[in-house]
Design a protein around this motif. Structure first.
Motif, mmCIF file in Angstrom:
data_model
loop_
_atom_site.group_PDB
_atom_site.id
_atom_site.type_symbol
_atom_site.label_atom_id
_atom_site.label_comp_id
_atom_site.label_asym_id
_atom_site.label_seq_id
_atom_site.Cartn_x
_atom_site.Cartn_y
_atom_site.Cartn_z
ATOM 1 N N LYS A 220 -9.102 -3.963 -18.867
ATOM 2 C CA LYS A 220 -7.792 -4.197 -19.490
ATOM 3 C C LYS A 220 -6.760 -3.202 -18.984
ATOM 4 O O LYS A 220 -5.641 -3.589 -18.601
ATOM 5 C CB LYS A 220 -7.922 -4.103 -21.012
ATOM 6 N N ALA A 221 -7.128 -1.931 -18.972
ATOM 7 C CA ALA A 221 -6.196 -0.897 -18.516
ATOM 8 C C ALA A 221 -5.833 -1.089 -17.055
ATOM 9 O O ALA A 221 -4.688 -0.840 -16.640
ATOM 10 C CB ALA A 221 -6.814 0.489 -18.741
ATOM 11 N N SER A 222 -6.785 -1.551 -16.243
ATOM 12 C CA SER A 222 -6.531 -1.769 -14.826
ATOM 13 C C SER A 222 -5.506 -2.872 -14.615
ATOM 14 O O SER A 222 -4.574 -2.731 -13.809
ATOM 15 C CB SER A 222 -7.839 -2.126 -14.109
ATOM 16 N N VAL A 223 -5.655 -3.980 -15.354
ATOM 17 C CA VAL A 223 -4.723 -5.094 -15.218
ATOM 18 C C VAL A 223 -3.320 -4.679 -15.642
ATOM 19 O O VAL A 223 -2.339 -4.889 -14.916
ATOM 20 C CB VAL A 223 -5.203 -6.306 -16.047
ATOM 21 N N PRO B 275 -21.395 -1.990 -27.099
ATOM 22 C CA PRO B 275 -21.823 -1.729 -25.708
ATOM 23 C C PRO B 275 -20.843 -2.189 -24.641
ATOM 24 O O PRO B 275 -20.829 -1.629 -23.544
ATOM 25 C CB PRO B 275 -23.158 -2.492 -25.595
ATOM 26 N N SER B 276 -20.011 -3.198 -24.922
ATOM 27 C CA SER B 276 -19.105 -3.726 -23.894
ATOM 28 C C SER B 276 -17.762 -3.014 -23.856
ATOM 29 O O SER B 276 -16.929 -3.322 -22.993
ATOM 30 C CB SER B 276 -18.872 -5.226 -24.128
ATOM 31 N N PHE B 277 -17.536 -2.068 -24.769
ATOM 32 C CA PHE B 277 -16.204 -1.486 -24.898
ATOM 33 C C PHE B 277 -15.745 -0.776 -23.631
ATOM 34 O O PHE B 277 -14.600 -0.951 -23.195
ATOM 35 C CB PHE B 277 -16.153 -0.510 -26.083
ATOM 36 N N THR B 278 -16.605 0.037 -23.033
ATOM 37 C CA THR B 278 -16.187 0.853 -21.880
ATOM 38 C C THR B 278 -15.705 -0.025 -20.736
ATOM 39 O O THR B 278 -14.623 0.203 -20.174
ATOM 40 C CB THR B 278 -17.341 1.751 -21.413
#
Length: 599
Positions: free
Chosen positions: A471-474, A462-465
């Motif tokens: 992560k991608a934003s950072v 459930p926390s993947f999205t």
């Protein structure tokens, strides 16, 4: 049993100094408590003598005590321990001075620890990242907070890779797991996702008393070590990893220092030489100085985007053999402070060199998630070693390091990290465990944070999205800022900035006019220190002089982090540009070019 306070200072007929003894006069009959053993009595007598001489204790009440008939009932309350009055701070200094004069000293007691008696290896340690520039920045910042006037309104600290201090937000999932481990009552809260709860329960089951507050094994919590081994196998596409070769550490620095402690030995020409890149992260030079090892510099190729040239390794090794025994080769990939990402071919050449010269390899890989250049890829030293074949993989001793502090998490304060050590002699491995046991264990909260780094949410959880988005934003923002930094600095006359391929720093070369160099020498400082001090005092920007990391003779640099927010980073870079142009004009003469940097 009575405590120390049950004894009082009374005169001893055979001595001019008071002695401390079980006092029937003050404390009642001798049946009031057990006799004090002679060794303890001797120590108490000595303490009492010194305390009375220094005025720390008031005179014993036995000397002016009321008659037994006037004393309160022994069964009644006592306001303080029998025979000992409260510490008399007001009279202590004068009494101490009088006592010193009475003993013929004529002056106060000298300090045991002074700059003359200080361990000389401590004095040899330097750590530029938190050196004089940063101390000065703190003073200016405090002055601004107190209403001081400067040509700027804030200090921008671009000196250290502290992501959260620069405004980066925590990764939600990591904080959820650590919060659940810290306060398990939150397991009942619907605000926390089940995948975070599962990880927290597993970590807590591996902790003594199922509490994050307990010590772990010195090597770390077993289930976390197993998760790290699984992560390494996945990262390296199936290269086997034995969890018993994994050691949790207090950040990567703790592991690096521990391995160096194992390796440093010998005297004279047999003393251990440690090969480090120049420029380097100052942890290495500081640890080498403290351990009295020999620092062996090999220079990265600035003209080739800070690449590592194996011919330079051979040069440095052969030169060092004249005065020490090189035994260790340290690599930082991606690079700090230089931001380069080494190619697979380069790593193969380095490992072949280490194999031929029988060197222990230390691979600092804490920035392995921080790769921005589209034509670059992180290759772990262990994976490349494996692909070189059994002859290499089963013989080259390798320690590799990772951390929670960098990457996309930036969790510096948790002090989480690990090292994987392969091909270590079994008896030496036992010595490593012994050495690590002295510091008991790394912070267990940091170990939990490290577990989340290596065991993040999977696509079916459930926390993947949300995790993937954060992560991608950072990492995306860091890539944009790396490009922005290179573009702006490279356009400034007198500054040369290589592409920031990875990590989180730029290390531009700056031209410093000869007049400024002479002024710095007259002030007893490095030219780039003068430059960075002027930059701080005129713009409020705090960067670190390149001399703190090492650089080729006649070149000057500074290191800055790319971590500030995009808007603040742009302001920072524009201020650096304007300052540099002004600095060149101030110190250059009409005959001198104002934009020369050494190629």
């Amino acid at each position: 049993m009575r405590g120390v306070g049950a004894f009082c200072a009374v005169p001893d007929p055979g001595s001019s100094l008071p002695l401390l003894r079980g006092c029937i006069q003050c404390c009642g009959s001798s049946s009031g408590g057990p006799a004090v053993p002679p060794p303890i009595m001797h120590r108490l007598q000595s303490v009492a003598a010194r305390s009375l001489m220094a005025g720390a204790l008031d005179p014993c009440p036995a000397l002016s005590a009321p008659s037994p008939a006037k004393r309160p009932n022994r069964g009644g309350p006592r306001l303080q321990p029998a025979g000992i009055k409260r510490y008399n701070a007001a009279g202590a200094p004068a009494a101490a001075a009088a006592a010193a004069a009475a003993l013929g000293n004529g002056k106060a007691r000298d300090k045991t620890l002074t700059m003359e008696t200080l361990n000389p290896q401590v004095k040899a340690v330097e750590y530029a990242v938190r050196g004089p520039i940063v101390i000065k920045a703190g003073e200016i910042e405090k002055s601004l907070q107190e209403g001081g006037k400067r040509p700027f309104t804030e200090v921008i600290k671009a000196n250290i890779g502290d992501a959260h201090a620069m405004g980066q937000q925590p990764i939600t999932f990591l904080r959820q797991v650590v919060a659940l481990c810290t306060f398990p009552e939150l397991m009942d809260s619907p605000s926390f996702p089940e995948d975070a709860k599962r990880r927290a329960r597993r970590i807590l089951q591996g902790c003594g008393g199922q509490s994050l507050g307990s010590y772990s094994a010195s090597q770390g919590v077993d289930c976390i070590r197993k998760d790290i081994a699984a992560y390494i196998e996945q990262r390296d596409q199936g290269v086997p990893s034995n969890w018993e070769n994994i050691f949790l550490t207090t950040g990567a620095s703790d592991g690096i220092v521990s391995i160096l402690r194992l390796l440093v030995s010998g005297k004279g020409r047999a003393r251990t030489g440690v090969m480090i890149p120049i420029p380097q992260y100052p942890l290495y030079s500081a640890a080498i100085a403290e351990m009295q090892a020999v620092q062996v510099n090999y220079y990265l190729d600035e003209d080739n985007c800070w690449a590592l040239d194996v011919h330079e390794l051979h040069r440095a090794y052969q030169a060092a053999k004249e005065h020490c025994q090189p035994r260790v080769l340290c690599i930082i990939n991606p690079g700090n402070p230089t931001g380069q990402v080494q190619s697979k071919k380069c790593i193969e050449d380095v490992l072949h060199f280490a194999y031929e010269e029988n060197l222990f390899v230390m691979a600092d890989e804490v920035y392995q998630e921080n790769v921005y250049a589209p034509d670059c890829q992180f290759h772990s030293f262990k994976k490349v070693l494996y692909e070189m074949g059994p002859e290499y993989f089963n013989s080259v001793e390798l320690a590799s390091f990772h951390s929670t502090s960098k990457g996309y998490t930036g969790e510096c304060g948790f002090r989480g990290g690990f090292m994987e050590v392969v091909n270590l002699d079994p008896e030496v491995n036992a010595q490593l465990v012994k050495l690590l046991s002295v510091r008991l264990c790394p912070p267990v909260a940091g170990q939990a944070a490290m577990d989340v780094v290596v065991n993040p949410p999977q696509p079916d959880e459930p926390s993947f999205t949300q995790f993937h988005k954060e992560k991608a934003s950072v990492l995306g923002a860091l890539a944009d800022k790396a490009k922005l930094t290179e573009q702006i600095l490279s356009a400034v006359p007198g500054i040369k900035c290589n592409p920031v391929q990875g990590a989180m720093y730029a290390f531009p070369q700056i031209f410093i006019p000869p007049r400024a160099v002479e002024e710095a020498k007259a002030l007893g400082m490095q030219p780039d220190m003068l430059y960075c001090l002027r930059l701080l005092e005129e713009t409020g920007i705090c960067v670190v002089p390149g001399s703190g990391f090492g650089q080729r003779e006649g070149t000057y640099h500074f290191r800055m982090t790319i971590l500030p927010s995009p808007d603040k980073l742009k302001v920072l870079l524009e201020k650096v540009r304007d300052f540099h142009i002004k600095f060149l004009k101030e110190y250059s003469t009409l005959e001198e070019p104002q934009c020369r940097v050494q190629a």
